[in-house]
Motif scaffolding. Structure first.
Motif, PDB file in Angstrom:
ATOM      1  N   THR A  27       1.177  -0.883  -0.202  1.00  0.00           N
ATOM      2  CA  THR A  27      -0.333  -0.105  -0.028  1.00  0.00           C
ATOM      3  C   THR A  27       0.953   1.343   0.230  1.00  0.00           C
ATOM      4  N   THR A  28       2.219   1.593   0.566  1.00  0.00           N
ATOM      5  CA  THR A  28       3.343   3.070   0.189  1.00  0.00           C
ATOM      6  C   THR A  28       3.573   2.419  -0.600  1.00  0.00           C
ATOM      7  N   VAL A  29       3.781   1.766  -1.106  1.00  0.00           N
ATOM      8  CA  VAL A  29       4.486   2.061  -2.300  1.00  0.00           C
ATOM      9  C   VAL A  29       3.635   2.192  -3.408  1.00  0.00           C
ATOM     10  N   SER A  30       2.154   2.106  -3.402  1.00  0.00           N
ATOM     11  CA  SER A  30       1.290   1.816  -4.261  1.00  0.00           C
ATOM     12  C   SER A  30       0.855   3.461  -4.374  1.00  0.00           C
ATOM     13  N   ARG A  31       0.776   3.867  -2.682  1.00  0.00           N
ATOM     14  CA  ARG A  31       0.791   5.103  -2.681  1.00  0.00           C
ATOM     15  C   ARG A  31       1.596   5.887  -3.429  1.00  0.00           C
ATOM     16  N   LEU A  32       2.454   5.931  -2.871  1.00  0.00           N
ATOM     17  CA  LEU A  32       3.914   6.855  -3.889  1.00  0.00           C
ATOM     18  C   LEU A  32       4.129   6.674  -4.935  1.00  0.00           C
ATOM     19  N   MET A  33       4.053   5.573  -5.631  1.00  0.00           N
ATOM     20  CA  MET A  33       3.517   5.314  -6.937  1.00  0.00           C
ATOM     21  C   MET A  33       2.531   6.302  -8.021  1.00  0.00           C
ATOM     22  N   ASN A  34       2.035   6.285  -6.991  1.00  0.00           N
ATOM     23  CA  ASN A  34       0.344   7.338  -7.340  1.00  0.00           C
ATOM     24  C   ASN A  34       0.690   8.479  -7.361  1.00  0.00           C
ATOM     25  N   GLY A  35       1.630   9.301  -6.370  1.00  0.00           N
ATOM     26  CA  GLY A  35       1.468  10.510  -6.521  1.00  0.00           C
ATOM     27  C   GLY A  35       2.593  10.728  -7.031  1.00  0.00           C
ATOM     28  N   LEU A  36       3.499  10.012  -7.649  1.00  0.00           N
ATOM     29  CA  LEU A  36       4.493   9.724  -8.755  1.00  0.00           C
ATOM     30  C   LEU A  36       4.107  10.234  -9.509  1.00  0.00           C
ATOM     31  N   LYS A  37       3.208   9.432 -10.251  1.00  0.00           N
ATOM     32  CA  LYS A  37       1.927   9.984 -11.433  1.00  0.00           C
ATOM     33  C   LYS A  37       2.064  10.731 -11.411  1.00  0.00           C
ATOM     34  N   LYS A  38       0.870  10.976 -10.399  1.00  0.00           N
ATOM     35  CA  LYS A  38       0.675  12.463 -10.561  1.00  0.00           C
ATOM     36  C   LYS A  38       0.625  13.457 -10.467  1.00  0.00           C
ATOM     37  N   SER A  39       2.209  13.449  -9.937  1.00  0.00           N
ATOM     38  CA  SER A  39       2.786  15.024 -10.660  1.00  0.00           C
ATOM     39  C   SER A  39       3.121  15.428 -11.885  1.00  0.00           C
ATOM     40  N   PHE A  40       3.686  13.433 -12.285  1.00  0.00           N
ATOM     41  CA  PHE A  40       3.840  14.290 -13.882  1.00  0.00           C
ATOM     42  C   PHE A  40       2.873  14.093 -14.868  1.00  0.00           C
ATOM     43  N   GLN A  41       1.154  13.694 -14.796  1.00  0.00           N
ATOM     44  CA  GLN A  41       0.419  13.876 -15.507  1.00  0.00           C
ATOM     45  C   GLN A  41      -0.449  15.314 -15.256  1.00  0.00           C
ATOM     46  N   ARG A  42       0.242  15.823 -14.503  1.00  0.00           N
ATOM     47  CA  ARG A  42      -0.545  17.815 -13.676  1.00  0.00           C
ATOM     48  C   ARG A  42       1.164  18.050 -14.264  1.00  0.00           C
ATOM     49  N   LYS A  43       2.230  18.272 -15.331  1.00  0.00           N
ATOM     50  CA  LYS A  43       2.668  18.473 -15.927  1.00  0.00           C
ATOM     51  C   LYS A  43       2.899  17.691 -17.069  1.00  0.00           C
ATOM     52  N   LEU A  44       1.644  16.956 -17.868  1.00  0.00           N
ATOM     53  CA  LEU A  44       0.645  17.231 -19.225  1.00  0.00           C
ATOM     54  C   LEU A  44      -0.135  17.890 -19.575  1.00  0.00           C
ATOM     55  N   GLU A  45      -0.981  18.690 -18.326  1.00  0.00           N
ATOM     56  CA  GLU A  45      -2.382  18.824 -18.788  1.00  0.00           C
ATOM     57  C   GLU A  45      -2.132  20.466 -19.303  1.00  0.00           C
TER      58      GLU A  45
END
Length: 137
Positions: A104-122
Motif C-alpha cells: 500500500t505504501t509503495v502504491s501510494r507513492l507511485m500514485n503520487g509520482l504519477k499524478k505529479s507527472f500528469q499535472r505537467k502534461l495538463e
C-alpha cells in the motif's frame, strides 16, 4: 543532471525495500515451487523498482507515466501471487497482512509520482484575459 536520479525517489526506495521483504518470504516456499510461483513472484516484484528506474531515465513525461503504470501492474501481479501463496499455505495470513502495508505504501507513492507527472502534461491555459476596456472621457 544525475543520471541515476531514480535512487532519490521515495517510491523507488520503498519498492526496493519491498523486494527484500518479498524475497525473504519467498525463501520459505517449498522447493518444488522454486521454478513456479517463486520465480514468477520474484520477477514481478523486481519489475516494480526496475520500471520506476527505467521510467526516470526517459525524457518524455508520457513515457515516465507509462513506466509507472507498468510498475503498478507488476505490483498488483506480485500481490496476487502472494495471495495465492497464502491460499496454498506457503505463508500465513499475518505475513500477507504485513506485506499488504508495504504494498500500500509503495502504491501510494507511485500514485503520487504519477499524478505529479500528469499535472505537467495538463495543457496550460494560454488564453489571454483581456484587460477591461477603458472608455476615454
Amino acid at each position: 543532471m544525475d543520471f541515476f536520479s531514480f535512487e532519490n525517489l521515495q517510491a523507488f526506495q520503498e519498492a526496493e525495500k519491498l523486494v527484500t521483504s518479498v524475497y525473504r518470504i519467498a525463501k520459505k516456499f517449498p522447493d518444488d515451487e522454486r521454478y513456479a510461483i517463486t520465480q514468477q513472484l520474484r520477477r514481478a516484484i523486481v519489475s516494480v523498482p526496475s520500471n520506476l528506474a527505467e521510467g526516470s531515465g526517459r525524457v518524455s513525461i508520457k513515457e515516465k507515466v507509462n513506466f509507472i503504470s507498468i510498475a503498478f501492474g507488476s505490483l498488483a501481479e506480485a500481490f496476487c501471487q502472494l495471495h495465492i501463496a497464502t491460499a496454498l499455505g506457503y505463508m500465513t495470513q499475518t505475513e500477507l497482512d504485513c506485506l499488504r502495508k508495504e504494498f500500500t505504501t509503495v502504491s501510494r507513492l507511485m500514485n503520487g509520482l504519477k499524478k505529479s507527472f500528469q499535472r505537467k502534461l495538463e495543457p496550460q491555459s494560454t488564453t489571454i484575459t483581456p484587460k477591461p476596456y477603458h472608455i476615454p472621457k
